[in-house]
Scaffold this motif. Structure first.
Motif, PDB file in Angstrom:
ATOM      1  N   ASP C 320       0.863  -1.174   0.000  1.00 42.50           N
ATOM      2  CA  ASP C 320       0.000   0.000   0.000  1.00 42.50           C
ATOM      3  C   ASP C 320       0.903   1.228   0.000  1.00 42.50           C
ATOM      4  O   ASP C 320       2.116   1.090  -0.157  1.00 42.50           O
ATOM      5  CB  ASP C 320      -0.988  -0.019   1.181  1.00 42.50           C
ATOM      6  CG  ASP C 320      -0.281  -0.151   2.517  1.00 42.50           C
ATOM      7  OD1 ASP C 320       0.862   0.346   2.642  1.00 42.50           O
ATOM      8  OD2 ASP C 320      -0.859  -0.751   3.441  1.00 42.50           O
ATOM      9  N   ARG C 321       0.326   2.390   0.202  1.00 43.23           N
ATOM     10  CA  ARG C 321       1.154   3.601   0.090  1.00 43.23           C
ATOM     11  C   ARG C 321       2.261   3.619   1.134  1.00 43.23           C
ATOM     12  O   ARG C 321       3.271   4.280   0.976  1.00 43.23           O
ATOM     13  CB  ARG C 321       0.279   4.853   0.250  1.00 43.23           C
ATOM     14  CG  ARG C 321      -0.429   5.236  -1.018  1.00 43.23           C
ATOM     15  CD  ARG C 321      -1.019   6.633  -0.877  1.00 43.23           C
ATOM     16  NE  ARG C 321      -2.207   6.631  -0.055  1.00 43.23           N
ATOM     17  CZ  ARG C 321      -2.645   7.685   0.629  1.00 43.23           C
ATOM     18  NH1 ARG C 321      -1.980   8.817   0.588  1.00 43.23           N
ATOM     19  NH2 ARG C 321      -3.746   7.605   1.357  1.00 43.23           N
ATOM     20  N   ASP C 338      10.901   4.976   1.836  1.00 45.89           N
ATOM     21  CA  ASP C 338      10.288   5.967   0.946  1.00 45.89           C
ATOM     22  C   ASP C 338       9.817   5.259  -0.325  1.00 45.89           C
ATOM     23  O   ASP C 338      10.598   4.648  -1.033  1.00 45.89           O
ATOM     24  CB  ASP C 338      11.348   7.030   0.608  1.00 45.89           C
ATOM     25  CG  ASP C 338      10.775   8.165  -0.213  1.00 45.89           C
ATOM     26  OD1 ASP C 338       9.699   7.986  -0.834  1.00 45.89           O
ATOM     27  OD2 ASP C 338      11.418   9.239  -0.249  1.00 45.89           O
ATOM     28  N   ARG C 339       8.513   5.381  -0.626  1.00 43.39           N
ATOM     29  CA  ARG C 339       8.013   4.617  -1.776  1.00 43.39           C
ATOM     30  C   ARG C 339       8.563   5.147  -3.093  1.00 43.39           C
ATOM     31  O   ARG C 339       8.531   4.452  -4.101  1.00 43.39           O
ATOM     32  CB  ARG C 339       6.494   4.551  -1.702  1.00 43.39           C
ATOM     33  CG  ARG C 339       5.694   5.425  -2.484  1.00 43.39           C
ATOM     34  CD  ARG C 339       4.206   5.185  -2.432  1.00 43.39           C
ATOM     35  NE  ARG C 339       3.629   6.360  -3.037  1.00 43.39           N
ATOM     36  CZ  ARG C 339       2.993   7.307  -2.390  1.00 43.39           C
ATOM     37  NH1 ARG C 339       2.736   7.191  -1.117  1.00 43.39           N
ATOM     38  NH2 ARG C 339       2.566   8.367  -3.030  1.00 43.39           N
ATOM     39  N   TYR C 340       9.098   6.367  -3.099  1.00 42.45           N
ATOM     40  CA  TYR C 340       9.721   6.855  -4.327  1.00 42.45           C
ATOM     41  C   TYR C 340      11.107   6.238  -4.544  1.00 42.45           C
ATOM     42  O   TYR C 340      11.745   6.493  -5.568  1.00 42.45           O
ATOM     43  CB  TYR C 340       9.754   8.390  -4.345  1.00 42.45           C
ATOM     44  CG  TYR C 340       8.422   8.944  -4.817  1.00 42.45           C
ATOM     45  CD1 TYR C 340       7.249   8.632  -4.130  1.00 42.45           C
ATOM     46  CD2 TYR C 340       8.320   9.714  -5.972  1.00 42.45           C
ATOM     47  CE1 TYR C 340       6.018   9.085  -4.566  1.00 42.45           C
ATOM     48  CE2 TYR C 340       7.085  10.179  -6.414  1.00 42.45           C
ATOM     49  CZ  TYR C 340       5.942   9.863  -5.708  1.00 42.45           C
ATOM     50  OH  TYR C 340       4.720  10.305  -6.149  1.00 42.45           O
ATOM     51  N   TRP C 342      11.242   2.922  -4.541  1.00 40.80           N
ATOM     52  CA  TRP C 342      10.912   1.554  -4.964  1.00 40.80           C
ATOM     53  C   TRP C 342      11.165   1.323  -6.453  1.00 40.80           C
ATOM     54  O   TRP C 342      11.094   0.222  -6.947  1.00 40.80           O
ATOM     55  CB  TRP C 342       9.421   1.252  -4.674  1.00 40.80           C
ATOM     56  CG  TRP C 342       9.059   1.240  -3.237  1.00 40.80           C
ATOM     57  CD1 TRP C 342       9.881   1.406  -2.166  1.00 40.80           C
ATOM     58  CD2 TRP C 342       7.743   1.060  -2.693  1.00 40.80           C
ATOM     59  NE1 TRP C 342       9.166   1.351  -0.998  1.00 40.80           N
ATOM     60  CE2 TRP C 342       7.858   1.142  -1.287  1.00 40.80           C
ATOM     61  CE3 TRP C 342       6.474   0.835  -3.254  1.00 40.80           C
ATOM     62  CZ2 TRP C 342       6.753   0.999  -0.438  1.00 40.80           C
ATOM     63  CZ3 TRP C 342       5.385   0.703  -2.426  1.00 40.80           C
ATOM     64  CH2 TRP C 342       5.518   0.776  -1.017  1.00 40.80           C
ATOM     65  N   PHE C 343      11.379   2.424  -7.197  1.00 39.84           N
ATOM     66  CA  PHE C 343      11.485   2.289  -8.655  1.00 39.84           C
ATOM     67  C   PHE C 343      12.596   3.162  -9.190  1.00 39.84           C
ATOM     68  O   PHE C 343      13.124   4.016  -8.485  1.00 39.84           O
ATOM     69  CB  PHE C 343      10.159   2.681  -9.310  1.00 39.84           C
ATOM     70  CG  PHE C 343       9.688   4.060  -8.923  1.00 39.84           C
ATOM     71  CD1 PHE C 343      10.219   5.188  -9.535  1.00 39.84           C
ATOM     72  CD2 PHE C 343       8.718   4.229  -7.944  1.00 39.84           C
ATOM     73  CE1 PHE C 343       9.791   6.458  -9.175  1.00 39.84           C
ATOM     74  CE2 PHE C 343       8.293   5.505  -7.574  1.00 39.84           C
ATOM     75  CZ  PHE C 343       8.830   6.615  -8.192  1.00 39.84           C
ATOM     76  N   HIS C 351      14.634  -1.996 -11.150  1.00 40.52           N
ATOM     77  CA  HIS C 351      13.702  -1.516 -10.130  1.00 40.52           C
ATOM     78  C   HIS C 351      13.815  -2.306  -8.825  1.00 40.52           C
ATOM     79  O   HIS C 351      13.719  -3.534  -8.855  1.00 40.52           O
ATOM     80  CB  HIS C 351      12.257  -1.644 -10.630  1.00 40.52           C
ATOM     81  CG  HIS C 351      11.998  -0.898 -11.886  1.00 40.52           C
ATOM     82  ND1 HIS C 351      12.139   0.458 -11.986  1.00 40.52           N
ATOM     83  CD2 HIS C 351      11.591  -1.320 -13.117  1.00 40.52           C
ATOM     84  CE1 HIS C 351      11.834   0.835 -13.220  1.00 40.52           C
ATOM     85  NE2 HIS C 351      11.507  -0.223 -13.924  1.00 40.52           N
ATOM     86  N   PHE C 353      11.482  -2.643  -6.772  1.00 42.61           N
ATOM     87  CA  PHE C 353      10.229  -3.394  -6.565  1.00 42.61           C
ATOM     88  C   PHE C 353      10.281  -4.775  -7.208  1.00 42.61           C
ATOM     89  O   PHE C 353       9.619  -5.700  -6.757  1.00 42.61           O
ATOM     90  CB  PHE C 353       9.005  -2.600  -7.032  1.00 42.61           C
ATOM     91  CG  PHE C 353       8.829  -2.459  -8.530  1.00 42.61           C
ATOM     92  CD1 PHE C 353       8.387  -3.531  -9.301  1.00 42.61           C
ATOM     93  CD2 PHE C 353       9.076  -1.248  -9.166  1.00 42.61           C
ATOM     94  CE1 PHE C 353       8.212  -3.395 -10.677  1.00 42.61           C
ATOM     95  CE2 PHE C 353       8.902  -1.100 -10.542  1.00 42.61           C
ATOM     96  CZ  PHE C 353       8.472  -2.183 -11.297  1.00 42.61           C
TER      97      PHE C 353
END
Lengths: 564, 438, 415
Positions: C320-321, C338-340, C342-343, C351, C353
């Protein structure tokens, strides 16, 4: 018109295309240059709201009045780009009742039709709204597809003799004797339709008059011409949801602020927005907090947003302008009005006017005003006809709605195709060969893709904005190679490959802001499909020749050569 | 061995912990306006597992597949768009797409809802509507027919009647109407004086459905006897059709009335300590999955969470496996078993095989994963009959190849198709269990 | 406890099937619990082991020579060469008549519908005629199937410099089907002799000296290869399929074969139902809770458990976020906060992810952030394991085979 004055319009957004159309219809000889594809700048990066004017009814009534007038015109001339969803200004318990009353009063003063809905009526209209909303004001907001609108203006301009050059960047503004006489332009892949891998060329385009309609980029063109144009670009974030949670534009009824609108846009819903001044209209950070803010704040109005799938986010820069010396500190306070900057009057530089500020809903009015201004320069008395004459696709739309099943398509596909193509549907969708759906998310058939390719060459992003192909939930994972396949055999394999790579990368760019939950699974599926199955990530065509004999050469030959 | 699974959970000792992830949710239906299933499209990542699992799409290219009919069509909808593509009527409601989708798209809910909307817009005088309404409401006809079973059987088997049905109604003349029993299950149950067992803590309410009442009472009787042999009190409350054929024909109003009656009746019994048990896997599917997806009467969820298929119930609450392994059958013919599609989504797909494998003297052979092709009323429609048989072909072939010449399945319409395609006699696993245990 | 087995495997894809088969082979009573159809249905059907170990663009000839280049946390590093060979051996045993590639350790470069070639270790026999020789090839596509453009793919193969000449032609499908007919419909239509004959007749006029003909992989729904042989006998040249998808018939055929093998091995199967939680006793899992469709979870007991629920696509890893997690056992899934992060910016970048998944010890038991085993009797196999960018490496199937076979065997041995 013999010896018609030549006008060079810089900028292929809604304003530029609108100007090109208006002036072409008035008999001018028009060339439009755009450094990317049409809508490349601000037009392609807005939330698609056709303002009723309600949003400006308290703070900026002049803009509000222009909006409602233009709203009525666009419904008429661009019916295939407009969906009259209606809009609601929704008051939550914590929102001020006084502001609600001011909004209502303001709308009335600006001749914006309103109806006040009770909480129950509001939720009956939009069941996804939070249970505790108090009431709302219904206004004639609508949704508009800026891509198709812009393309339709360009198409109309072309039909009136205009030359439209995309991927043609102005590298210099030519000034002779304090007069602008044209521009130097670099065509990325030569003039005409775009063809990837074709060599770039340069061209000097001379014109009797130049219109700078580059919005947030106006300062850069001004610099080339040696004049100072103080645009104050302000960025706004928009988050695209995979499906429509609502079918009405939902505005939060409170004084201006971030994250206060959700617009049903085609198959999606767009959440907006923020307002933050930036230095460079192309180089600014796109940040996580902006995405999170949209979802968290707007969930107060539409709780399901918290659990819903977002497919991408994008940022646009408003081309805000204020006259020198105004000095507004907060960009949200800068006027949304537009300005004609006649550089002869202003800077002593003849032959060029810039148009800055303004907003999408009033693009036509802006185009009319600047076209009037250009006419004055040449003593032309030609009248503006853009408020009456429908755009290509909107000529006879109602008739076609009844016939949309005639193309052998499943009804939702026929319906969506017709919604997009309007009165062009028959011309586009009538084909001899099989017409499979290439983009299943958005129901786009091969015929529509081919039509878009006819208009835009190998630029698959230009195909995308015309058709919405690859703009659905798989973000092109399942269809962008199908779109590229359609370029062959007219275009050669390496060209097709480059065009595909460009579209795939563009789709990736916006999707990165939605990478969690469903969209992260989708991204992994796309990654596996294009990587594992297609091996596009290590495409051997890009590399030195492989030594095929070193690999497994089949059962018999391997046995024979290895002895194993 | 615990007899009460619920208290077993409550009794987890201090060193034991149980954690349950949030279960997959469906979109709760709303009565205010047509249910908006667009959010369900959020789950779709276009993998096509539903399309390649669809038995209809494999034989009928008029049917564009569950992905189009489900998430794609819903996603393209605006509130004012009311037209539903007519190909929705080609879906047989086998619900294989539900068990295929790796991403939790509520496909059959989307199909059922779209079909309901489509049918609402259909002419109520059209041949297709009248025919579908008749097929969907089989139970009502059966109620009349079974009053004079011998006469009805004679008339329905009559060539003139069959010709009439096909020409006038579009009901295929290729199939034999199932014969009505001379005594219905309910008549039998009343005649024997109801349940032979009374129990406070072992009590089930039997949802028999129309078919085992009117046509195959031996299955229903087997259920009663088997449960009684485990010490259960078996109540047989008043009930209507589960709704399965109505969903499949888009007759959502008929289904709503039937479902409401069933939910009201059975929820009262749940309050008295009864669990609901079905002998038909489509009935259990309706009560467990379709009711909560399509309706929101009070207690719909309560009924869903207390509904079980008969064998499943005994395996979970009693040691049926042990009981079966301790007994044996003599002179039992070899059996060819077909798992109904609707059993798949409930985890019941292989339980009969697994269980009867332990039964000495019984030889059971699975005839594979394919759909039987009849899907309730689908195979009865004149224009679908050939498709139905084409879908069933794989099962027929497997049955022919199997050692036995008797079939076995939980679903009454699968049984019809198995019999129709091979001429075999078809039994219900409960009948075999009854033979073994009672 | 009514439902009880020695080993429970959760997940019915390639890794889960291999685990179940391997455990059954080692003598355990095994139950395979699967919720939905597996991702094999949309995978190409090729069995990759390792094509690109590092970021370099040249494929490796022999995957076993390149294992040293992989990072420590890579599942291959955990199972080692012997683990990979064990997995392949089990796979070959099950699919020997259906797949080729056992004759060598070297990768085959299989032509794809995209017109690329890709390195793989095992390929369906239906694709074998396309491997490594210099016979001129005619690619045949169908007008109504827009995924595959045969003339474009042929030109792409030319750009790859394959050692054979190739041409492409697009023909109408030889039966009157709607354009949106499903792949399975096209495939079953070709199973009719008159359709195959009509197709052969059309293709014959385009042969023009070609010595083999390639079609998109839809030559028949089933495994018997009869459509291909029929076309071969009509055309007098060899015929092969090009992998693509989704949907992927070679993937479907592999699913069928695995299912037969599971039945033959006596594996109990509960399909269509999700595992929604677990019960634990001390550091052991005592049961998994299965929702049988009425939202009343019931415990399924076993002494050993294998988690083979897949990665982000198979939904064995969820996000999720705020984070990434493994939903059933809540095993630790390392990921940047930090989800930014992940890629990467490039669509085909490396990546993070793509490497999301649980981390295991040497016996494939998931470990927590401190490296402590989460549950003594829980093992993980397939894409639920992290540490590999399967799309870039072309290693997904091989990891599933290797970790599946090993996890299953270790589970059986631990009873």
């Amino acid at each position: 018109m013999v010896n018609a004055p030549t006008v060079l319009v810089i900028g292929g957004g809604s304003t530029g295309c609108g100007i090109a159309r208006d002036l072409a219809m008035r008999g001018f000889d028009i060339t439009l240059v755009e450094k990317g594809n049409l809508t490349n700048g601000t037009t392609g990066r807005m939330h698609g709201l056709l303002h009723s004017g309600g949003r400006y009814a308290v703070a900026d009534q002049a803009s509000a009045k222009e909006c409602i007038a233009e709203n009525r015109i666009l419904r008429d001339i661009a019916s295939h780009c407009v969906e009259m969803t209606g809009g609601l200004f929704v008051q939550r318990p914590e929102d001020s009742g006084e502001y609600f009353r001011n909004k209502l009063q303001g709308c009335r003063e600006c001749d914006i039709p309103t109806t006040v809905l009770s909480a129950a009526e509001t939720r009956a209209k939009e069941p996804a709204l939070a249970e505790d909303v108090e009431r709302s004001i219904a206004v004639p907001d609508g949704a508009i597809d800026p891509f198709r609108l812009c393309v339709a203006n360009a198409l109309s301009a072309q039909r009136h003799g205009a030359r439209i050059e995309t991927h043609a960047e102005v590298t210099d503004v030519l000034v002779e004797d304090d007069t602008v006489v044209g521009c130097n332009v670099r065509h990325h892949t030569g003039p005409g339709k775009r063809t990837h891998r074709a060599p770039g060329t340069t061209e000097e385009i001379r014109a009797d008059y130049v219109v700078n309609a580059t919005g947030a980029w106006a300062g850069q063109i001004g610099e080339l011409a040696g004049v100072d144009i103080e645009v104050r670009p302000s960025k706004g974030a928009m988050v695209i949801m995979n499906v429509r949670q609502v079918d009405t534009v939902i505005n939060r009824c409170r004084p201006k602020g971030d994250a206060d609108i959700i617009v049903p846009h085609e198959t999606t819903a767009i959440l907006g927005t923020t307002d933050k001044e930036v230095d460079d209209p192309e180089g600014y950070p796109e940040e996580q907090w902006e995405v999170d803010l949209m979802i968290d704040e707007l969930s107060e109005l539409i709780p399901v947003l918290r659990e819903s799938r977002s497919i991408r986010s994008f940022w646009g820069v408003r081309p805000l302008y204020e006259p020198p010396g105004t000095g507004t500190a907060d960009p949200t306070d800068i006027t949304r009005d537009f300005f004609l900057l006649d550089h002869e009057e202003r800077d002593g530089l003849a032959g060029m006017t810039s148009i800055v500020g303004g907003k999408f809903t009033t693009y036509r009015l802006m185009a009319e005003r600047i076209s009037n201004h250009v006419c004055e320069q040449f003593g032309s008395k030609a009248d503006c006809r853009t408020a009456e004459e429908p755009l290509p696709g909107s000529e006879d739309f109602e008739v076609l709605r009844d016939h949309m099943e005639a193309f052998g398509l499943r009804s939702p596909i026929g319906r969506r195709s017709t919604q997009r193509l309007g009165s062009r549907a028959e011309e586009v969708l009538t084909t001899d060969g099989p017409n499979p759906v290439l983009c299943e998310c958005e129901a786009v058939t091969r015929a529509e893709i081919q039509d878009a390719i006819d208009q835009s060459g190998t630029d698959l992003n230009a195909v995308r904005i015309r058709t919405r192909a690859s703009m659905g939930n798989c973000q092109g994972g399942l269809c962008c190679h199908r779109m590229a396949n359609e370029l062959h055999p007219e275009h050669e394999e390496p060209t097709v490959r480059t065009a595909l790579d460009e579209l795939y990368q563009e789709r990736w760019k916006g999707q990165r802001h939605a990478l969690w939950g469903e969209q992260l699974s989708q991204a992994m599926l796309n990654h596996v499909l294009h990587g594992t199955t297609m091996n596009r990530d290590h495409d051997p065509a890009r590399q030195e020749t492989l030594d095929f004999d070193a690999f497994d050469t089949g059962i018999e030959r391997t046995r024979a050569s290895d002895g194993d | 061995m615990s007899n009460d699974q619920h208290t077993d959970h409550d009794r987890l000792s201090s060193e034991q912990t149980a954690e349950v992830a949030t279960a997959e949710t469906t979109v709760p239906p709303s009565d205010e306006r047509t249910t908006d299933l667009r959010p369900g499209a959020d789950n779709c990542y276009k993998c096509t597992a539903c399309d390649t699992s669809c038995p209809v799409a494999e034989v009928d290219d008029e049917f564009p597949g569950p992905k189009f009919q489900g998430p794609e069509q819903w996603r393209l909808k605006r509130s004012e768009d009311t037209d539903i593509d007519d190909s929705i009527m080609s879906c047989s409601n086998c619900m294989r797409c539900d068990s295929a989708c790796p991403s939790g798209v509520p496909l059959s809910q989307m199909h059922n809802t779209a079909r309901g909307e489509y049918v609402e817009g259909m002419s109520k005088l059209s041949r297709e509507y009248v025919r579908n309404r008749i097929l969907a409401n089989y139970g009502r006809l059966a109620r009349l027919g079974s009053r004079v079973p011998r006469l009805t059987n004679f008339v329905m088997g009559n060539r003139v009647t069959k010709w009439f049905n096909e020409q006038l109604l579009g009901i295929t003349s290729e199939r034999e109407f199932p014969a009505f029993a001379t005594q219905t299950f309910r008549e039998w149950y009343d005649e024997r004086g109801g349940s032979k067992i009374e129990s406070e803590d072992r009590r089930i309410a039997y949802f028999h459905g129309d078919y085992s009442n009117f046509n195959t009472p031996e299955v229903a009787k087997a259920l009663v006897r088997v449960f009684e042999s485990f010490g259960y009190e078996v109540a047989v409350p008043e009930q209507r059709c589960s709704g399965t054929p109505m969903f499949a024909n888009g007759m959502l109003e008929d289904a709503r009335r039937a479902a409401e009656f069933n939910v009201q009746t059975f929820s009262k019994l749940i309050d008295e300590g009864y669990d609901i048990v079905c002998s038909c896997t489509s009935c259990s599917m309706a009560l467990r999955q379709e009711y909560p997806e399509l309706f929101d009467f009070e207690d719909t969820e309560l009924v869903a969470t207390h509904t079980y298929e008969a064998i499943e119930y005994l395996r979970l609450h009693e040691d049926l496996d042990e009981a079966i392994s301790e007994t044996e059958l003599e002179d039992e013919p070899a059996l060819a078993y077909h798992a109904p599609c609707h059993a798949r989504n409930q985890g019941l797909h292989r339980q009969a095989l697994e269980l009867l494998d332990e039964l000495e003297g019984a030889t059971i052979e699975d005839v594979g994963d394919s759909c039987s092709g009849i899907s309730g009323t689908y195979g009865w429609k004149e224009e679908k009959y050939d498709y139905s048989m084409e879908i069933g072909e794989e099962m027929f072939e497997e049955m022919e190849d199997a050692a036995g010449t008797t079939g076995l399945t939980e679903c009454p319409t699968c049984a019809m198709q198995m019999e129709h395609g091979t001429g075999y006699e078809i039994n219900h696993p409960l009948e075999l269990i009854e033979k073994a245990l009672v | 406890m009514a439902i009880s087995d020695d080993v429970i495997v959760i997940g019915g894809g390639l890794a889960g099937s291999m685990s179940a088969l391997s455990a059954a082979k080692a003598g355990a009573s095994v139950r395979l619990i699967s919720h939905k159809e597996s991702t094999l249905r949309h995978a190409s059907g090729l069995i990759d082991v390792l094509g690109y170990p590092t970021e370099g663009d040249q494929p490796v000839v022999n995957p076993f020579d390149a294992l040293d280049e992989l990072p420590d946390e890579h599942p291959y590093t955990v199972v080692g060469e012997s683990g990979i060979r064990e997995g392949l051996a089990l796979f070959d045993e099950i699919t020997g008549d259906l797949y080729a590639g056992t004759h060598t350790d070297r990768n085959a470069l299989v032509p794809t519908q995209q017109g690329t070639v890709k390195p793989t270790a095992r390929y369906p026999r239906s694709m074998a005629a396309g491997i490594g020789n210099d016979r001129e090839t005619l690619l045949v596509g169908f007008e109504s199937l827009p995924d595959f453009d045969a003339p474009l793919a042929a030109d792409h193969l030319e750009a790859v410099n394959v050692p054979f000449a190739s041409r492409g032609v697009t023909v109408p499908f030889p039966a009157d089907l709607r354009v949106d007919a499903k792949y399975t419909r096209f495939a079953t239509a070709l199973e009719r002799e008159e359709t195959t004959a009509a197709l052969a007749e059309t293709v014959e006029s385009h042969l023009d000296g070609a010595e083999r003909v390639a079609f998109p992989a839809l030559l028949g729904r089933d495994n018997d290869g009869s459509v291909r042989s029929s076309l071969e006998s009509h055309l007098g040249v060899s015929v092969f399929e090009l992998p693509g998808g989704p949907p992927s018939l070679p993937g479907l055929r592999l699913v069928d074969r695995l299912s037969e093998a599971l039945d033959a091995a006596g594996v109990h199967r509960s399909t269509g139902v999700p595992v929604v939680g677990r019960e634990t006793a001390g550091d052991r899992v005592s049961s998994v809770l299965v929702d049988r469709g009425n939202h009343t979870p019931h415990p399924y007991h076993a002494s050993e458990f294998v988690l083979a629920t897949g990665g982000l696509v198979g939904k064995g890893i969820d996000s999720d976020r705020n984070g990434v997690h493994e939903p059933i056992f809540d095993c630790h899934v390392p990921h940047p906060k930090d989800r930014y992060d992940w890629f990467c910016g490039d669509a085909f970048g490396d990546h993070p992810f793509a490497r999301f998944g649980v981390v295991s010890d040497g016996e494939l038991r998931p470990v927590d952030a401190q490296g402590t085993v989460e549950h003594e009797n829980l093992r993980a196999a397939g894409s639920v394991l992290g540490g590999a960018n399967i799309a870039a490496e072309k290693s997904g199937s091989g990891i599933s085979l290797a970790t599946g076979a090993l996890a299953g065997r270790l589970a059986a041995e631990a009873i």
